[in-house]
Design a protein around this motif. Structure first.
Motif, PDB file in Angstrom:
ATOM      1  N   GLY A  74       0.810  -1.213   0.000  1.00 32.73           N
ATOM      2  CA  GLY A  74       0.000   0.000   0.000  1.00 32.73           C
ATOM      3  C   GLY A  74       0.840   1.258   0.000  1.00 32.73           C
ATOM      4  O   GLY A  74       0.512   2.246  -0.664  1.00 32.73           O
ATOM      5  N   ARG A  79      -2.356   3.889  -3.901  1.00 27.40           N
ATOM      6  CA  ARG A  79      -3.648   3.544  -3.340  1.00 27.40           C
ATOM      7  C   ARG A  79      -4.032   4.498  -2.212  1.00 27.40           C
ATOM      8  O   ARG A  79      -3.174   4.942  -1.436  1.00 27.40           O
ATOM      9  CB  ARG A  79      -3.585   2.102  -2.804  1.00 27.40           C
ATOM     10  CG  ARG A  79      -4.921   1.515  -2.409  1.00 27.40           C
ATOM     11  CD  ARG A  79      -4.729   0.066  -2.001  1.00 27.40           C
ATOM     12  NE  ARG A  79      -5.962  -0.508  -1.473  1.00 27.40           N
ATOM     13  CZ  ARG A  79      -6.023  -1.686  -0.870  1.00 27.40           C
ATOM     14  NH1 ARG A  79      -4.916  -2.409  -0.724  1.00 27.40           N
ATOM     15  NH2 ARG A  79      -7.172  -2.143  -0.424  1.00 27.40           N
ATOM     16  N   VAL A  84      -6.184   1.414   2.337  1.00 26.54           N
ATOM     17  CA  VAL A  84      -5.173   0.499   2.874  1.00 26.54           C
ATOM     18  C   VAL A  84      -5.488   0.182   4.331  1.00 26.54           C
ATOM     19  O   VAL A  84      -5.457  -0.980   4.758  1.00 26.54           O
ATOM     20  CB  VAL A  84      -3.756   1.109   2.746  1.00 26.54           C
ATOM     21  CG1 VAL A  84      -2.720   0.192   3.413  1.00 26.54           C
ATOM     22  CG2 VAL A  84      -3.392   1.326   1.284  1.00 26.54           C
TER      23      VAL A  84
END
Length: 214
Positions: A74, A79, A84
């Protein structure tokens, strides 16, 4: 030894270590007894793990590998950090209340040397905690969260997620949790954490003099 063969032998050794740990406790779990249970040489165990403490540190680290990998992936990606964190919750909680984690914690509580407890702390929370902190800091930089001290924010999240559940599992006060219960609790902790650290509405950077000291 080929990598796949070594991985298979390590799995056998680590399974044996858990069996010996359950039967004899940490103090009584010698490298020789584990080697015999795994049908491996004592020399192999010392070559691969260094000593008994090294072997059990490896068990703790292996137990946390999936969670650690999720956080690292992550952080390397673009992202959304809250996504996450949300994905982390059920995996981390499942890890912390898993039979192996409970077995390790029970043995640590009964270990008069304190070595196993230190290994769990070093390879567990002290490995995963800073990674959670990095995820939270990214969320703060993006304006999705507002908090002052990273260490305190990590502690708050873990307290909401786990609380005394691991201890209660270890002493037999709580039955094993199913996947639905774990997911529900993780989602509740995530929502509570967001409410306690709401997104900043100001574009002025916060002062974080104490960051990384929690």
């Amino acid at each position: 030894m080929r990598d796949e063969n070594r991985a298979s032998r390590q799995e056998t050794i680590e399974e044996a270590a858990y069996a010996v740990l359950e039967a004899r406790g940490y103090a009584g779990a010698s490298m020789l007894s584990i080697a015999r249970a795994a049908r491996a040489s004592n020399e192999t165990l010392y070559n691969w793990y260094g000593d008994k403490n090294g072997l059990f540190r490896a068990l703790v680290l292996r137990n946390a590998e999936q969670v650690k990998a999720l956080l690292e992936d992550g952080l390397r990606s673009d992202r959304n950090p809250l996504d996450v964190l949300r994905a982390l919750g059920p995996r981390l909680l499942a890890l912390l209340v898993s039979p192996r984690a409970i077995q390790l914690n029970r043995a640590a509580a009964a270990d008069p040397t304190g070595e196993l407890g230190a290994a769990i702390s070093e390879r567990g929370r002290e490995t995963v905690g800073p990674l959670i902190g990095e995820v939270l800091e990214r969320a703060r930089r993006e304006g999705a969260l507002a908090f002052n001290v990273t260490g305190e924010a990590v502690e708050l999240y873990l307290n909401l997620l786990v609380g005394d559940l691991q201890i209660r599992r270890a002493i037999g006060g709580v039955l094993p949790l199913d996947e639905t219960t774990i997911s529900r609790r993780a989602e509740l902790a995530f929502g509570q954490f967001l409410r306690l650290n709401p997104a900043s509405t100001s574009t002025t950077p916060l002062c974080h003099e104490q960051d990384h000291k929690g």
